[in-house]
Design a protein around this motif. Structure first.
Motif, PDB file in Angstrom:
ATOM      1  N   HIS A  35       0.842  -1.199   0.000  1.00  0.00           N
ATOM      2  CA  HIS A  35       0.000   0.000   0.000  1.00  0.00           C
ATOM      3  C   HIS A  35       0.875   1.247   0.000  1.00  0.00           C
ATOM      4  CE1 HIS A  35      -3.809   2.079   1.835  1.00  0.00           C
ATOM      5  NE2 HIS A  35      -3.356   2.689   0.762  1.00  0.00           N
ATOM      6  N   VAL A  36       1.932   1.230   0.816  1.00  0.00           N
ATOM      7  CA  VAL A  36       2.859   2.363   0.867  1.00  0.00           C
ATOM      8  C   VAL A  36       3.536   2.565  -0.484  1.00  0.00           C
ATOM      9  CG1 VAL A  36       5.004   3.224   1.887  1.00  0.00           C
ATOM     10  CG2 VAL A  36       3.287   2.145   3.344  1.00  0.00           C
ATOM     11  N   VAL A  37       3.953   1.458  -1.110  1.00  0.00           N
ATOM     12  CA  VAL A  37       4.602   1.547  -2.422  1.00  0.00           C
ATOM     13  C   VAL A  37       3.651   2.174  -3.437  1.00  0.00           C
ATOM     14  CG1 VAL A  37       5.496   0.200  -4.367  1.00  0.00           C
ATOM     15  CG2 VAL A  37       6.208  -0.360  -2.032  1.00  0.00           C
ATOM     16  N   MET A  38       2.392   1.736  -3.431  1.00  0.00           N
ATOM     17  CA  MET A  38       1.405   2.302  -4.343  1.00  0.00           C
ATOM     18  C   MET A  38       1.234   3.802  -4.102  1.00  0.00           C
ATOM     19  SD  MET A  38      -1.546  -0.661  -4.300  1.00  0.00           S
ATOM     20  CE  MET A  38      -2.664   0.390  -5.226  1.00  0.00           C
ATOM     21  N   PHE A  39       1.201   4.196  -2.837  1.00  0.00           N
ATOM     22  CA  PHE A  39       1.035   5.612  -2.500  1.00  0.00           C
ATOM     23  C   PHE A  39       2.221   6.431  -2.997  1.00  0.00           C
ATOM     24  CE2 PHE A  39       1.527   9.245   0.358  1.00  0.00           C
ATOM     25  CZ  PHE A  39       0.256   9.804   0.297  1.00  0.00           C
ATOM     26  N   VAL A  40       3.428   5.932  -2.765  1.00  0.00           N
ATOM     27  CA  VAL A  40       4.629   6.651  -3.182  1.00  0.00           C
ATOM     28  C   VAL A  40       4.708   6.755  -4.704  1.00  0.00           C
ATOM     29  CG1 VAL A  40       7.157   6.590  -3.206  1.00  0.00           C
ATOM     30  CG2 VAL A  40       5.921   6.056  -1.103  1.00  0.00           C
ATOM     31  N   VAL A  41       4.438   5.650  -5.382  1.00  0.00           N
ATOM     32  CA  VAL A  41       4.478   5.658  -6.848  1.00  0.00           C
ATOM     33  C   VAL A  41       3.440   6.642  -7.392  1.00  0.00           C
ATOM     34  CG1 VAL A  41       4.081   4.279  -8.928  1.00  0.00           C
ATOM     35  CG2 VAL A  41       5.392   3.315  -7.037  1.00  0.00           C
ATOM     36  N   ALA A  42       2.266   6.682  -6.753  1.00  0.00           N
ATOM     37  CA  ALA A  42       1.226   7.612  -7.194  1.00  0.00           C
ATOM     38  C   ALA A  42       1.686   9.057  -7.025  1.00  0.00           C
ATOM     39  CB  ALA A  42      -0.056   7.377  -6.398  1.00  0.00           C
ATOM     40  N   GLN A  43       2.382   9.353  -5.917  1.00  0.00           N
ATOM     41  CA  GLN A  43       2.866  10.719  -5.709  1.00  0.00           C
ATOM     42  C   GLN A  43       3.892  11.113  -6.765  1.00  0.00           C
ATOM     43  OE1 GLN A  43       0.914  12.244  -3.520  1.00  0.00           O
ATOM     44  NE2 GLN A  43       0.163  10.137  -3.369  1.00  0.00           N
ATOM     45  N   ILE A  44       4.742  10.162  -7.118  1.00  0.00           N
ATOM     46  CA  ILE A  44       5.731  10.429  -8.173  1.00  0.00           C
ATOM     47  C   ILE A  44       5.027  10.707  -9.504  1.00  0.00           C
ATOM     48  CG2 ILE A  44       7.633   9.435  -9.509  1.00  0.00           C
ATOM     49  CD1 ILE A  44       8.409   7.856  -7.006  1.00  0.00           C
ATOM     50  N   ALA A  45       3.993   9.909  -9.784  1.00  0.00           N
ATOM     51  CA  ALA A  45       3.232  10.109 -11.027  1.00  0.00           C
ATOM     52  C   ALA A  45       2.531  11.463 -11.010  1.00  0.00           C
ATOM     53  CB  ALA A  45       2.211   8.979 -11.193  1.00  0.00           C
ATOM     54  N   PHE A  46       1.908  11.806  -9.877  1.00  0.00           N
ATOM     55  CA  PHE A  46       1.232  13.100  -9.774  1.00  0.00           C
ATOM     56  C   PHE A  46       2.233  14.243  -9.900  1.00  0.00           C
ATOM     57  CE2 PHE A  46      -2.089  10.931  -6.876  1.00  0.00           C
ATOM     58  CZ  PHE A  46      -2.773  10.482  -7.988  1.00  0.00           C
ATOM     59  N   PHE A  82       1.153  16.512 -12.936  1.00  0.00           N
ATOM     60  CA  PHE A  82       0.401  17.714 -12.594  1.00  0.00           C
ATOM     61  C   PHE A  82       1.251  18.825 -11.985  1.00  0.00           C
ATOM     62  CE2 PHE A  82      -2.357  13.934 -11.911  1.00  0.00           C
ATOM     63  CZ  PHE A  82      -3.174  14.110 -13.017  1.00  0.00           C
ATOM     64  N   GLY A  83       2.441  18.481 -11.502  1.00  0.00           N
ATOM     65  CA  GLY A  83       3.296  19.496 -10.917  1.00  0.00           C
ATOM     66  C   GLY A  83       2.836  19.918  -9.532  1.00  0.00           C
ATOM     67  N   THR A  84       3.664  20.680  -8.838  1.00  0.00           N
ATOM     68  CA  THR A  84       3.348  21.127  -7.482  1.00  0.00           C
ATOM     69  C   THR A  84       3.102  22.637  -7.466  1.00  0.00           C
ATOM     70  OG1 THR A  84       5.712  21.466  -7.008  1.00  0.00           O
ATOM     71  CG2 THR A  84       4.794  19.303  -6.489  1.00  0.00           C
ATOM     72  N   ARG A  85       2.580  23.099  -6.352  1.00  0.00           N
ATOM     73  CA  ARG A  85       2.362  24.548  -6.210  1.00  0.00           C
ATOM     74  C   ARG A  85       3.712  25.273  -6.153  1.00  0.00           C
ATOM     75  NH1 ARG A  85       2.988  25.371  -0.656  1.00  0.00           N
ATOM     76  NH2 ARG A  85       2.680  23.487   0.616  1.00  0.00           N
ATOM     77  N   ASP A  86       3.694  26.534  -6.495  1.00  0.00           N
ATOM     78  CA  ASP A  86       4.932  27.301  -6.624  1.00  0.00           C
ATOM     79  C   ASP A  86       5.736  27.358  -5.327  1.00  0.00           C
ATOM     80  OD1 ASP A  86       4.274  27.788  -9.238  1.00  0.00           O
ATOM     81  OD2 ASP A  86       3.290  29.708  -8.811  1.00  0.00           O
ATOM     82  N   GLN A  87       5.040  27.438  -4.179  1.00  0.00           N
ATOM     83  CA  GLN A  87       5.726  27.589  -2.910  1.00  0.00           C
ATOM     84  C   GLN A  87       6.211  26.271  -2.322  1.00  0.00           C
ATOM     85  OE1 GLN A  87       2.613  28.508  -3.518  1.00  0.00           O
ATOM     86  NE2 GLN A  87       2.649  30.761  -3.639  1.00  0.00           N
ATOM     87  N   PHE A  88       5.900  25.174  -2.990  1.00  0.00           N
ATOM     88  CA  PHE A  88       6.223  23.852  -2.427  1.00  0.00           C
ATOM     89  C   PHE A  88       7.646  23.431  -2.779  1.00  0.00           C
ATOM     90  CE2 PHE A  88       6.455  19.221  -2.761  1.00  0.00           C
ATOM     91  CZ  PHE A  88       6.057  18.861  -1.483  1.00  0.00           C
ATOM     92  N   SER A  89       8.298  22.804  -1.813  1.00  0.00           N
ATOM     93  CA  SER A  89       9.621  22.229  -2.006  1.00  0.00           C
ATOM     94  C   SER A  89       9.564  20.745  -1.672  1.00  0.00           C
ATOM     95  CB  SER A  89      10.648  22.920  -1.105  1.00  0.00           C
ATOM     96  OG  SER A  89      11.889  22.230  -1.154  1.00  0.00           O
ATOM     97  N   VAL A  90      10.265  19.937  -2.421  1.00  0.00           N
ATOM     98  CA  VAL A  90      10.249  18.488  -2.192  1.00  0.00           C
ATOM     99  C   VAL A  90      10.701  18.155  -0.778  1.00  0.00           C
ATOM    100  CG1 VAL A  90      11.226  16.280  -2.940  1.00  0.00           C
ATOM    101  CG2 VAL A  90      10.626  18.013  -4.638  1.00  0.00           C
ATOM    102  N   ASP A  91      11.554  18.982  -0.205  1.00  0.00           N
ATOM    103  CA  ASP A  91      12.028  18.738   1.157  1.00  0.00           C
ATOM    104  C   ASP A  91      10.888  18.742   2.167  1.00  0.00           C
ATOM    105  OD1 ASP A  91      14.600  18.632   0.176  1.00  0.00           O
ATOM    106  OD2 ASP A  91      15.036  20.750   0.586  1.00  0.00           O
ATOM    107  N   GLU A  92       9.786  19.410   1.832  1.00  0.00           N
ATOM    108  CA  GLU A  92       8.649  19.471   2.752  1.00  0.00           C
ATOM    109  C   GLU A  92       8.053  18.093   2.994  1.00  0.00           C
ATOM    110  OE1 GLU A  92       5.720  22.589   2.229  1.00  0.00           O
ATOM    111  OE2 GLU A  92       7.098  23.684   0.924  1.00  0.00           O
ATOM    112  N   TRP A  93       8.171  17.198   2.020  1.00  0.00           N
ATOM    113  CA  TRP A  93       7.626  15.857   2.186  1.00  0.00           C
ATOM    114  C   TRP A  93       8.309  15.103   3.335  1.00  0.00           C
ATOM    115  CZ3 TRP A  93       7.254  14.835  -3.740  1.00  0.00           C
ATOM    116  CH2 TRP A  93       5.927  15.021  -4.162  1.00  0.00           C
ATOM    117  N   PHE A  94       9.490  15.542   3.714  1.00  0.00           N
ATOM    118  CA  PHE A  94      10.247  14.873   4.768  1.00  0.00           C
ATOM    119  C   PHE A  94      10.187  15.645   6.085  1.00  0.00           C
ATOM    120  CE2 PHE A  94      12.140  13.929   0.635  1.00  0.00           C
ATOM    121  CZ  PHE A  94      12.129  12.539   0.643  1.00  0.00           C
ATOM    122  N   ALA A  95       9.300  16.630   6.159  1.00  0.00           N
ATOM    123  CA  ALA A  95       9.162  17.432   7.374  1.00  0.00           C
ATOM    124  C   ALA A  95       7.827  17.133   8.046  1.00  0.00           C
ATOM    125  CB  ALA A  95       9.270  18.924   7.040  1.00  0.00           C
ATOM    126  N   PHE A  96       7.865  16.878   9.353  1.00  0.00           N
ATOM    127  CA  PHE A  96       6.636  16.567  10.102  1.00  0.00           C
ATOM    128  C   PHE A  96       5.650  17.730  10.063  1.00  0.00           C
ATOM    129  CE2 PHE A  96       4.282  16.888  14.111  1.00  0.00           C
ATOM    130  CZ  PHE A  96       3.554  15.705  14.058  1.00  0.00           C
TER     131      PHE A  96
END
Length: 216
Positions: free
Chosen positions: A135-146, A150-164
């Motif tokens: 399930h986790v693998v599917m979620f991660v792969v989906a995020q990579i596909a998205f 579709f791209g991310t918002r302008d203010q978003f940084s990939v590092d945020e995914w690793f921040a609580f």
């Protein structure tokens, strides 16, 4: 052609799924009822074709609108499931049907490499953990596909995914996700909550293994 496909996305998607399940029925009929195991293998390419057809519908929808939609989300999940957990689930279904057909025909059961999922003890806990890992693998792969589709918002940084702090804020406000599209953020947020709940339930069997009813 593209316009026709886009106007009939759901009808075509349903038609593809119907063909997919008819192929499964034909696969079982050839393989176990008629005993044509080699011929049944020729049905497998149709399964692959159905996954590719689903992906094509999702691509047409995005190309035509340039925006994320629930239909695209369903397509992404369907394709990711097909290339991850879907393979092992199909093998288990194949083994289950083989047992039923052999019992129905009154023949000696052949050795089946795919075993039924364990129901108790450490084996069951391991099986539940594996299901959650997938399930986790599917979620991660989906995020990579998205991310790439579709791209991310302008203010978003990939590092945020690793921040609580990102997840705490995200759970409080569904609009503050990684993506520009609010609907996509809402869907991913709901999926993330389901993933967490699934993880808690699955990992609970590691600490509290399920015991057989007759076991004291």
């Amino acid at each position: 052609m593209v316009e026709f496909v886009h106007q009939h996305l759901w009808e075509l998607f349903i038609a593809i799924e119907i063909v997919f399940w008819l192929c499964i029925v034909l696969f079982v009929f050839l393989r176990y009822v008629l005993g044509l195991r080699k011929m049944s293998i020729w049905i497998l390419p149709f399964f692959v074709a159905s996954v590719l057809a689903d992906a094509y519908l999702g691509w047409i929808d995005y190309k035509s609108t340039g925006e994320f939609s629930i239909f695209q989300f369903i397509i992404v999940i369907t394709v990711i499931y097909a290339i991850t957990a879907g393979v092992s689930d199909f093998r288990r279904l194949d083994a289950y049907i083989q047992r039923k057909v052999v019992k129905w025909k009154g023949e000696a059961e052949l050795e089946i490499s795919v075993k039924s999922p364990p129901k108790y003890g450490c084996e069951h806990a391991r099986h539940e953990r594996y299901g959650w890992y997938m399930h986790v693998v599917m979620f991660v792969v989906a995020q990579i596909a998205f991310f790439y589709l579709f791209g991310t918002r302008d203010q978003f940084s990939v590092d945020e995914w690793f921040a609580f702090e990102f997840y705490r804020t995200w759970l409080e406000d569904e609009a503050l996700g990684a993506y520009e599209d609010v609907k996509l953020n809402q869907v991913v947020r709901a999926w993330f909550i389901v993933l967490i709940i699934d993880g808690i339930i699955s990992l609970s069997y590691t600490f509290f293994p399920r015991k057989e009813k007759n076991e004291e």
